[in-house]
Motif scaffolding. Sequence first.
Motif, PDB file in Angstrom:
ATOM      1  N   PHE A 276       5.694  12.055   4.495  1.00  6.72           N
ATOM      2  CA  PHE A 276       7.077  11.580   4.659  1.00  6.72           C
ATOM      3  C   PHE A 276       7.168  10.678   5.893  1.00  6.72           C
ATOM      4  O   PHE A 276       7.746   9.590   5.836  1.00  6.72           O
ATOM      5  CB  PHE A 276       8.018  12.788   4.790  1.00  6.72           C
ATOM      6  CG  PHE A 276       9.372  12.449   5.337  1.00  6.72           C
ATOM      7  CD1 PHE A 276      10.358  11.896   4.516  1.00  6.72           C
ATOM      8  CD2 PHE A 276       9.680  12.665   6.677  1.00  6.72           C
ATOM      9  CE1 PHE A 276      11.609  11.571   5.028  1.00  6.72           C
ATOM     10  CE2 PHE A 276      10.929  12.340   7.193  1.00  6.72           C
ATOM     11  CZ  PHE A 276      11.893  11.790   6.363  1.00  6.72           C
ATOM     12  N   LYS A 277       6.544  11.132   7.006  1.00  4.90           N
ATOM     13  CA  LYS A 277       6.638  10.346   8.246  1.00  4.90           C
ATOM     14  C   LYS A 277       5.932   8.999   8.116  1.00  4.90           C
ATOM     15  O   LYS A 277       6.351   8.005   8.678  1.00  4.90           O
ATOM     16  CB  LYS A 277       6.024  11.138   9.418  1.00  4.90           C
ATOM     17  CG  LYS A 277       6.959  12.223   9.917  1.00  4.90           C
ATOM     18  CD  LYS A 277       6.757  12.527  11.393  1.00  4.90           C
ATOM     19  CE  LYS A 277       5.386  13.083  11.648  1.00  4.90           C
ATOM     20  NZ  LYS A 277       5.227  13.488  13.051  1.00  4.90           N
ATOM     21  N   ARG A 278       4.852   8.990   7.330  1.00  7.26           N
ATOM     22  CA  ARG A 278       4.068   7.762   7.193  1.00  7.26           C
ATOM     23  C   ARG A 278       4.658   6.815   6.141  1.00  7.26           C
ATOM     24  O   ARG A 278       4.718   5.605   6.349  1.00  7.26           O
ATOM     25  CB  ARG A 278       2.626   8.134   6.802  1.00  7.26           C
ATOM     26  CG  ARG A 278       1.660   6.966   6.799  1.00  7.26           C
ATOM     27  CD  ARG A 278       0.354   7.335   6.133  1.00  7.26           C
ATOM     28  NE  ARG A 278       0.578   7.783   4.764  1.00  7.26           N
ATOM     29  CZ  ARG A 278      -0.309   8.440   4.017  1.00  7.26           C
ATOM     30  NH1 ARG A 278      -1.488   8.753   4.512  1.00  7.26           N
ATOM     31  NH2 ARG A 278      -0.030   8.798   2.782  1.00  7.26           N
TER      32      ARG A 278
ATOM     33  N   GLU B 153       3.100  20.923   5.849  1.00  3.73           N
ATOM     34  CA  GLU B 153       2.792  20.036   6.983  1.00  3.73           C
ATOM     35  C   GLU B 153       2.255  18.698   6.469  1.00  3.73           C
ATOM     36  O   GLU B 153       2.605  17.641   6.985  1.00  3.73           O
ATOM     37  CB  GLU B 153       1.726  20.641   7.924  1.00  3.73           C
ATOM     38  CG  GLU B 153       2.160  21.867   8.696  1.00  3.73           C
ATOM     39  CD  GLU B 153       2.238  23.112   7.812  1.00  3.73           C
ATOM     40  OE1 GLU B 153       1.708  23.077   6.684  1.00  3.73           O
ATOM     41  OE2 GLU B 153       2.853  24.094   8.241  1.00  3.73           O
ATOM     42  N   ALA B 154       1.427  18.764   5.426  1.00  2.48           N
ATOM     43  CA  ALA B 154       0.831  17.534   4.889  1.00  2.48           C
ATOM     44  C   ALA B 154       1.898  16.694   4.184  1.00  2.48           C
ATOM     45  O   ALA B 154       1.917  15.460   4.301  1.00  2.48           O
ATOM     46  CB  ALA B 154      -0.302  17.881   3.924  1.00  2.48           C
ATOM     47  N   VAL B 155       2.799  17.370   3.469  1.00  4.84           N
ATOM     48  CA  VAL B 155       3.879  16.634   2.790  1.00  4.84           C
ATOM     49  C   VAL B 155       4.749  15.962   3.843  1.00  4.84           C
ATOM     50  O   VAL B 155       5.152  14.793   3.704  1.00  4.84           O
ATOM     51  CB  VAL B 155       4.722  17.592   1.907  1.00  4.84           C
ATOM     52  CG1 VAL B 155       5.851  16.824   1.224  1.00  4.84           C
ATOM     53  CG2 VAL B 155       3.844  18.283   0.871  1.00  4.84           C
ATOM     54  N   TYR B 156       5.011  16.699   4.916  1.00  2.00           N
ATOM     55  CA  TYR B 156       5.850  16.141   5.988  1.00  2.00           C
ATOM     56  C   TYR B 156       5.149  14.947   6.647  1.00  2.00           C
ATOM     57  O   TYR B 156       5.779  13.926   6.943  1.00  2.00           O
ATOM     58  CB  TYR B 156       6.184  17.224   7.024  1.00  2.00           C
ATOM     59  CG  TYR B 156       7.006  16.690   8.163  1.00  2.00           C
ATOM     60  CD1 TYR B 156       8.225  16.053   7.913  1.00  2.00           C
ATOM     61  CD2 TYR B 156       6.569  16.783   9.480  1.00  2.00           C
ATOM     62  CE1 TYR B 156       8.982  15.529   8.948  1.00  2.00           C
ATOM     63  CE2 TYR B 156       7.319  16.269  10.525  1.00  2.00           C
ATOM     64  CZ  TYR B 156       8.524  15.637  10.251  1.00  2.00           C
ATOM     65  OH  TYR B 156       9.269  15.112  11.270  1.00  2.00           O
ATOM     66  N   GLU B 157       3.851  15.038   6.850  1.00  2.00           N
ATOM     67  CA  GLU B 157       3.119  13.907   7.445  1.00  2.00           C
ATOM     68  C   GLU B 157       3.224  12.686   6.544  1.00  2.00           C
ATOM     69  O   GLU B 157       3.386  11.562   7.017  1.00  2.00           O
ATOM     70  CB  GLU B 157       1.641  14.270   7.686  1.00  2.00           C
ATOM     71  CG  GLU B 157       1.415  15.230   8.842  1.00  2.00           C
ATOM     72  CD  GLU B 157       2.102  14.796  10.158  1.00  2.00           C
ATOM     73  OE1 GLU B 157       2.024  13.599  10.497  1.00  2.00           O
ATOM     74  OE2 GLU B 157       2.727  15.647  10.808  1.00  2.00           O
TER      75      GLU B 157
ATOM     76  N   ASP C  17       0.835  -1.213   0.000  1.00  2.00           N
ATOM     77  CA  ASP C  17       0.000   0.000   0.000  1.00  2.00           C
ATOM     78  C   ASP C  17       0.870   1.263   0.000  1.00  2.00           C
ATOM     79  O   ASP C  17       0.527   2.269  -0.620  1.00  2.00           O
ATOM     80  CB  ASP C  17      -0.974  -0.002   1.180  1.00  2.00           C
ATOM     81  CG  ASP C  17      -0.269  -0.174   2.514  1.00  2.00           C
ATOM     82  OD1 ASP C  17       0.785  -0.850   2.550  1.00  2.00           O
ATOM     83  OD2 ASP C  17      -0.745   0.393   3.511  1.00  2.00           O
ATOM     84  N   VAL C  18       2.021   1.193   0.671  1.00  2.00           N
ATOM     85  CA  VAL C  18       2.916   2.360   0.694  1.00  2.00           C
ATOM     86  C   VAL C  18       3.510   2.579  -0.705  1.00  2.00           C
ATOM     87  O   VAL C  18       3.583   3.715  -1.206  1.00  2.00           O
ATOM     88  CB  VAL C  18       4.026   2.172   1.747  1.00  2.00           C
ATOM     89  CG1 VAL C  18       4.996   3.343   1.721  1.00  2.00           C
ATOM     90  CG2 VAL C  18       3.411   2.012   3.131  1.00  2.00           C
ATOM     91  N   ARG C  19       3.916   1.482  -1.338  1.00  2.00           N
ATOM     92  CA  ARG C  19       4.445   1.593  -2.706  1.00  2.00           C
ATOM     93  C   ARG C  19       3.417   2.270  -3.608  1.00  2.00           C
ATOM     94  O   ARG C  19       3.748   3.135  -4.423  1.00  2.00           O
ATOM     95  CB  ARG C  19       4.761   0.210  -3.296  1.00  2.00           C
ATOM     96  CG  ARG C  19       5.996  -0.403  -2.726  1.00  2.00           C
ATOM     97  CD  ARG C  19       6.208  -1.818  -3.270  1.00  2.00           C
ATOM     98  NE  ARG C  19       7.142  -2.526  -2.436  1.00  2.00           N
ATOM     99  CZ  ARG C  19       8.463  -2.502  -2.589  1.00  2.00           C
ATOM    100  NH1 ARG C  19       8.990  -1.836  -3.593  1.00  2.00           N
ATOM    101  NH2 ARG C  19       9.246  -3.149  -1.763  1.00  2.00           N
TER     102      ARG C  19
END
Length: 484
Positions: free
Chosen positions: A68-70, A62-66, A45-47
């Motif tokens: 990245f974290k996920r 902030e959304a792009v960073y979230e 699912d991440v791929r």
Amino acid sequence: MIPEHSLDPADWDELRALGHRMVDDVLDYLATVRSRPAWRSVPVDVRARLAEPLPLEPTPPEAVYEQFKRDVLPYPTGNVHPRFWGWVIGTGTPLAMLADMLASGMNSQVAEFDDAAALVENRVIAWFVELFGLPAGTSGLLVSGGSMANFVGLAVARNARAGFDVRTQGVGAPGTPRLIVYASSETHSSVRKAVQLLGLGDESLRLISVGADYRIDVAALRTAIAADRTAGHRPVCIVGNAGTVNTGATDDLVGLAALCRAEGLWFHVDGAFGALACLSPALRPLVAGMERADSLAFDLHKWMYLPYEVGCTLVRDQVAHRATFTVTPSYLAALDRGISAGGFPFAERGMQLSRGFRALKVWMALKAYGIHAFARLIEQNVAQARYLADLVTAQPRLELLAPVPLNVVCLRYVAPGFAGARLDVLNREILMRIQEAGVAVPSHTVLDGRFALRVAITNHRSRREDFDLFVRTVVEIGDALAGD
Ligand SMILES: Cc1ncc(COP(=O)(O)O)c(C=O)c1O
């Protein structure tokens, strides 16, 4: 009036708050790395989420960073982990990570300008010249890594020893001899790549046999040089290894230096990781003769534990170094004053014109930790390799496949009834399972036709208990598979 735009934030305080969170998060991530698996594959699912369409419109940072974290941060190569010992991949350090951020903030272009970044790179190079015992005035260049460092050294070697003007005529011009480079059969593939890219071709690379200790057979090398001369070829360079990729063997560098002098050949040393053994007085004798190199390639993202990418080439003859890479069009010519005066011409020491400020993390790390700290860590990794080798020797289900002169241990699982290809298949399966379980990341090689699990320790986070766990797990997985 048409509004004018910039990529600076509309609200600096908002970005500052996000930046502080990023720093906090990544430091937490590093501080807790031991509690996570050494590696895990990126889930399906991440791929799928990462296969995104081209972003035409903005997304809030902030959304792009979230995301990245996920989707990114949890699936690293794994080399930040204490049980990552695959290939020869270093760990990185938190301070050098921060230095990379500062270097990006300055965004210096370290080509040839009058700026502090050039002074820092110049100083870092001078420190390594001193550490490795090369003469003051030796030239150098920070590069992306060992492959590029070998390329730069071999390019200078080719041009300096060809006996004709390679830059004008090119190799293979009518009436010019074939130029020959010598290295042991254990030499890293980047040397072969460099020889190919320098236009010499595989037929110009003599891979000389090694002894049981995986060091070059100097007598066979002498014979090969004589045969090439008889055939009308021109030997130009011998590559010596300070730490081979397979087993950590170091060639007889004193003998190779003497042979180069006697034969009028360029002496290039690939010390990608082994050169750093020189930092420890106890280990220095292992790489004796390295200081006689005409050019020396080494990495700082391996056994100096700095984050990717940073390697270095040192070239004893600064004139030959610059003569290989200088091409100065009018728009790059230095002036008497102003920004294009007084800098160091790094762009004339390698292929890159535009270059980043890699030197900052090296400079900060060397100053903040001090050379003695690196020497202790290198000694610690060598002691850990010996510790692992002893565990292997003491365990009847394991076999040591090569001597352990430095920080590389090659081993395999053995069991009654398993031999040849069957044993290779078994060990291949053990390796994949241990990686997939996230317990540890060793890599593999083939030694004398035998598949080996290969542990290369350039990791400042590893502890003895990590090697205990590794050995236990290899035996457990091996026993389970062999019993099936
Ligand atoms: C002995 C040796 N030389 C050269 C290289 C290439 O270095 P890099 O991967 O930094 O390009 C390596 C990489 O493992 C190596 O072990």
